[in-house]
Scaffold this motif. Structure first.
Motif, PDB file in Angstrom:
ATOM      1  N   SER A  79      -7.101   1.922   5.627  1.00  0.00           N
ATOM      2  CA  SER A  79      -7.113   0.903   4.557  1.00  0.00           C
ATOM      3  C   SER A  79      -7.961  -0.180   5.016  1.00  0.00           C
ATOM      4  O   SER A  79      -8.170  -0.367   6.387  1.00  0.00           O
ATOM      5  CB  SER A  79      -5.745   0.146   4.416  1.00  0.00           C
ATOM      6  N   GLY A  97      -3.154  -2.926   6.629  1.00  0.00           N
ATOM      7  CA  GLY A  97      -2.863  -2.129   5.764  1.00  0.00           C
ATOM      8  C   GLY A  97      -2.697  -0.668   6.491  1.00  0.00           C
ATOM      9  O   GLY A  97      -2.567  -0.564   7.661  1.00  0.00           O
ATOM     10  N   GLU A 154       0.788  -1.112  -0.016  1.00  0.00           N
ATOM     11  CA  GLU A 154       0.029  -0.212  -0.044  1.00  0.00           C
ATOM     12  C   GLU A 154       0.767   1.295  -0.174  1.00  0.00           C
ATOM     13  O   GLU A 154       0.525   1.980  -0.391  1.00  0.00           O
ATOM     14  CB  GLU A 154      -1.026   0.084   1.129  1.00  0.00           C
ATOM     15  N   ARG A 184      -5.916   7.149   5.402  1.00  0.00           N
ATOM     16  CA  ARG A 184      -6.093   7.480   4.077  1.00  0.00           C
ATOM     17  C   ARG A 184      -6.288   8.753   3.773  1.00  0.00           C
ATOM     18  O   ARG A 184      -6.035   9.105   2.640  1.00  0.00           O
ATOM     19  CB  ARG A 184      -7.206   6.356   3.569  1.00  0.00           C
TER      20      ARG A 184
END
Length: 171
Positions: A127, A132, A53, A136
């Protein structure tokens, strides 16, 4: 008036240049991250979702900061085979109009992305993948920042060409 305008243009371009240098360093980080991910995947048969990611996330600032640096460096897309045949006055008009359209595009995309970034922040968006990256919204916040830089470089471009300010060496 020209010395003040030139100082303003140089200040705007210095900010764009700083983010362009950051984008270049992020390219190096991205290459090292991809190499490390490939190395661990094939040598140790393991990988990390966050590393993949992060690779995707690094592409965003590279593109968003790189586009204003490309305009600063004179590397924008232009049909040179036609452009070079125009008179200097026509070239100046094209540069000013192009810069004004760049400013308009930058401002429009800031306006369109601002609420989207705000919603992402309010939701604490991260995420959806286990392992993750969180935050974001921080990545999404680069969109108005990147287009803000583009608008600022568009302004510097307009001022430099409209007032026939001296060109700089971008090397």
């Amino acid at each position: 008036m020209k010395p003040a305008l030139l100082r303003l243009v140089l200040t705007l371009e210095a900010a764009v240049r700083l983010f362009g240098i950051l984008a270049a360093w992020l390219c190096l980080v991205l290459v090292l991250l991809v190499a490390g991910d490939v190395f661990t995947r094939y040598l140790f048969n393991t990988g990390a979702v966050w590393a993949q990611e992060l690779q995707w996330h690094l592409i965003s600032p590279i593109a968003l900061f790189g586009m204003s640096y490309a305009l600063y460096a004179g590397e924008q897309v232009r049909v040179d085979v036609l452009y070079e045949r125009f008179s200097p006055r026509a070239q100046q008009v094209i540069e000013v109009v192009g810069g004004l359209l760049t400013i308009a595009l930058g401002v429009l995309l800031i306006k369109l992305s601002w609420s989207w970034v705000g919603m992402s922040y309010v939701r604490g968006e991260g995420s959806p993948n286990p392992g993750g990256l969180p935050f974001r919204y921080a990545l999404k916040a680069l969109i108005p920042l990147g287009f803000g830089l583009l608008a600022l470089q568009g302004l510097a471009h307009v001022l430099r060409h409209a007032f026939a300010l001296p060109m700089r060496d971008t090397a």
